[in-house]
Enzyme design. Structure first.
Site, PDB file in Angstrom:
ATOM      1  N   ARG A 169     -12.243  -3.827  -7.731  1.00  0.00           N
ATOM      2  CA  ARG A 169     -12.161  -4.624  -6.500  1.00  0.00           C
ATOM      3  C   ARG A 169     -13.560  -4.937  -5.979  1.00  0.00           C
ATOM      4  O   ARG A 169     -14.349  -4.050  -5.728  1.00  0.00           O
ATOM      5  CB  ARG A 169     -11.386  -3.881  -5.417  1.00  0.00           C
ATOM      6  CG  ARG A 169      -9.903  -3.872  -5.630  1.00  0.00           C
ATOM      7  CD  ARG A 169      -9.160  -3.516  -4.348  1.00  0.00           C
ATOM      8  NE  ARG A 169      -9.777  -2.385  -3.632  1.00  0.00           N
ATOM      9  CZ  ARG A 169      -9.308  -1.894  -2.502  1.00  0.00           C
ATOM     10  NH1 ARG A 169      -8.243  -2.429  -1.925  1.00  0.00           N
ATOM     11  NH2 ARG A 169      -9.901  -0.869  -1.913  1.00  0.00           N
ATOM     12  N   TYR A 181     -11.592   0.821  10.214  1.00  0.00           N
ATOM     13  CA  TYR A 181     -12.763   1.290   9.454  1.00  0.00           C
ATOM     14  C   TYR A 181     -13.074   0.380   8.275  1.00  0.00           C
ATOM     15  O   TYR A 181     -14.022   0.622   7.544  1.00  0.00           O
ATOM     16  CB  TYR A 181     -12.592   2.747   8.990  1.00  0.00           C
ATOM     17  CG  TYR A 181     -11.294   3.047   8.252  1.00  0.00           C
ATOM     18  CD1 TYR A 181     -11.150   2.728   6.915  1.00  0.00           C
ATOM     19  CD2 TYR A 181     -10.226   3.644   8.917  1.00  0.00           C
ATOM     20  CE1 TYR A 181      -9.971   3.001   6.243  1.00  0.00           C
ATOM     21  CE2 TYR A 181      -9.043   3.925   8.262  1.00  0.00           C
ATOM     22  CZ  TYR A 181      -8.911   3.600   6.927  1.00  0.00           C
ATOM     23  OH  TYR A 181      -7.738   3.865   6.273  1.00  0.00           O
ATOM     24  N   LYS A 182     -12.270  -0.679   8.075  1.00  0.00           N
ATOM     25  CA  LYS A 182     -12.541  -1.618   6.985  1.00  0.00           C
ATOM     26  C   LYS A 182     -13.433  -2.733   7.528  1.00  0.00           C
ATOM     27  O   LYS A 182     -14.612  -2.509   7.750  1.00  0.00           O
ATOM     28  CB  LYS A 182     -11.214  -2.100   6.400  1.00  0.00           C
ATOM     29  CG  LYS A 182     -10.503  -0.920   5.700  1.00  0.00           C
ATOM     30  CD  LYS A 182      -9.121  -1.212   5.181  1.00  0.00           C
ATOM     31  CE  LYS A 182      -8.575   0.053   4.486  1.00  0.00           C
ATOM     32  NZ  LYS A 182      -7.145  -0.010   4.224  1.00  0.00           N
ATOM     33  N   ASP A 192       1.214  -5.319   8.340  1.00  0.00           N
ATOM     34  CA  ASP A 192       0.071  -4.446   8.114  1.00  0.00           C
ATOM     35  C   ASP A 192      -1.149  -5.358   7.933  1.00  0.00           C
ATOM     36  O   ASP A 192      -1.194  -6.160   6.996  1.00  0.00           O
ATOM     37  CB  ASP A 192       0.325  -3.591   6.867  1.00  0.00           C
ATOM     38  CG  ASP A 192      -0.784  -2.583   6.618  1.00  0.00           C
ATOM     39  OD1 ASP A 192      -1.946  -2.886   6.951  1.00  0.00           O
ATOM     40  OD2 ASP A 192      -0.493  -1.506   6.065  1.00  0.00           O
ATOM     41  N   PHE A 231       0.853  -1.201   0.000  1.00  0.00           N
ATOM     42  CA  PHE A 231       0.000   0.000   0.000  1.00  0.00           C
ATOM     43  C   PHE A 231       0.885   1.246   0.000  1.00  0.00           C
ATOM     44  O   PHE A 231       1.929   1.269   0.637  1.00  0.00           O
ATOM     45  CB  PHE A 231      -0.884  -0.059   1.245  1.00  0.00           C
ATOM     46  CG  PHE A 231      -1.998   0.939   1.253  1.00  0.00           C
ATOM     47  CD1 PHE A 231      -3.168   0.716   0.549  1.00  0.00           C
ATOM     48  CD2 PHE A 231      -1.881   2.112   1.988  1.00  0.00           C
ATOM     49  CE1 PHE A 231      -4.207   1.642   0.570  1.00  0.00           C
ATOM     50  CE2 PHE A 231      -2.929   3.037   2.010  1.00  0.00           C
ATOM     51  CZ  PHE A 231      -4.080   2.801   1.305  1.00  0.00           C
TER      52      PHE A 231
END
Ligand code: PLP
Length: 414
Positions: free
Chosen positions: A384, A235-236, A210, A133
């Site tokens: 995605r 928040y995912k 991560d 990322f």
């Protein structure tokens, strides 16, 4: 009229799904909107709709500054321990909720680099893959520049991720720390965290994992795997809401030997002594810096309770079934249109999302959003499909994949 075989199969899968009931506990699940982006921003739990105003009226409004002593000071550690227990396989006292993912990654990566480099000045390299990322890559470059270190890049297949051989070739006597994602944000590749951690350790390096795209959808066993440090988003798959603070894990054996670079009063040994010099607290408090974002920690508690209730193994089983279903739909409906699966086909190497590639996917995404079908887009040409296990139904997958088919056809004129 006999139902379409895909609808019939979705109905059968939903009826047999032991977690199907959780879907109703999310805001908006009763609407026809298809949500394929719970891996980027999870839907809000319905319980949160009541929790937030109750906090304002009763806790903040009623307790005022007393709230800090009564409960807020310990909340980052209590929620951290709950994440440890239900989500990441960490015994208590090793997880805290704090700053953003980016800031926590910075603090832990720099602490790990400094510790290893101080013990052995030959260790100047931070190892990271080129497809990690962006924030991870940027942080690594920044820390290397700031500390006189070097970046060692691992090249990866964009439809896969970091393999044991790839890591083994990159680490050695000059490696200080290795930063990897458990689930790759682009391809959904699920890394073999235990094996990769062992390879880094055999080379004498520390590991930072991560967990942004794995926490809450894939079983994680940090203690068992001997992981050193980790950071993950809330928040995912933990549905903490936009910008909710991340969590950090530091193995108990390392805590006393690590110094993080943002020395603030909330990480000091005696917070309210307001002393003349900084002395770090024992345990996880030393990894905090300033006043913790309490309001941002409210919503995630509702999802953590659901995860504890459902069990992460059952969540993973559903996640695998959902991605498997999406791959089959893609093979039948989209492959004839030239769409390829740019994620691992073996579910053992795949996290909670599937990436589909086609040159028109940027436009496809824009068109789908207009029609309340919400995946997201990642270059190059990747759509995605994020399938949050607690809030997604199999019927939703069929509806969404049909919409993708219509959009690809419409845009490619077939
Ligand atoms: C989402 C995500 C981040 C986000 O970092 P923030 O500081 O919360 O913006 C970091 N790393 C990975 C792998 C991610 O998927």
């Amino acid at each position: 009229m006999t139902p379409d075989p895909w609808d019939a199969e979705a109905q059968r899968l939903d009826a047999a799904d032991p977690l199907h009931g959780f879907r109703d506990r999310f805001v908006g699940s009763e609407t026809p909107l298809v949500y394929f982006d719970g891996n980027s921003l999870g839907r809000p739990p319905k319980a949160t709709v009541d929790r937030l105003p109750a906090f304002v009226a009763e806790q903040w409004g009623g307790r005022l500054i007393r709230g800090w002593d009564e409960s807020w000071m310990s909340l980052p550690f209590e929620i951290g321990d709950e994440i440890g227990r239900s989500v990441i396989g960490a015994a208590p006292g090793q997880t805290v909720v704090g700053d953003s993912t980016t800031v926590l990654l910075y603090k832990l990566l720099r602490a790990a680099f400094d510790a290893r480099h101080a013990e052995d000045p030959a260790r100047v390299e931070i190892v990271v893959d080129r497809d990690n990322f962006p924030t991870d890559r940027y942080l690594v470059e920044g820390i290397a520049a700031e500390r006189g270190g070097r970046v060692r890049w691992i090249d990866v297949d964009l439809s896969a991720g970091v393999t044991a051989d790839g890591l083994a070739a990159a680490v050695g006597p000059e490696t200080a720390v290795v930063l990897l994602s458990q689930v790759a944000y682009r391809s959904g590749f699920l890394a073999d965290t235990a094996t990769l951690t062992r390879i880094a350790h055999d080379a004498g390096a520390l590991t930072v994992w991560d967990l942004c795209h794995s926490a809450g959808s894939v079983p994680v066993a940090l203690d068992e795997w001997g992981v050193d440090l980790a950071v993950g988003c809330t928040y995912k798959y933990l549905n903490g809401g936009p910008g909710s603070p991340a969590f950090a894990y530091v193995a108990g054996r390392l805590q006393a030997s690590l110094a993080q670079p943002i020395q603030g009063w909330m990480g000091a040994a005696d917070v309210f002594s307001m002393g003349p010099v900084y002395a770090p607290a024992d345990g996880m408090r030393r990894f905090l810096s300033g006043t913790p974002p309490i309001i941002g920690m409210l919503a995630m508690q509702d999802t953590l309770a659901m995860i504890a209730d459902a069990g992460i193994e059952a969540i993973r089983a559903k996640s695998t079934a959902l991605t498997e279903f999406a791959v089959r739909l893609s093979d039948e409906l989209l492959a004839p249109l030239g769409v390829a699966v740019a994620s691992p086909r073996d579910p053992a190497f795949r996290g909670g999302h599937v990436t589909l590639s086609h040159p028109s996917m940027r436009e496809v995404t824009a068109r789908l959003w207009e029609h309340d079908v919400i995946p997201d887009y990642r270059d190059p040409g990747g759509l995605r499909i994020g399938l949050s296990p607690l809030s997604t139904s199999f019927a939703e997958v069929v509806d969404g994949m049909r919409a993708v088919e219509r959009a690809v056809r419409g845009l490619s004129g077939t």
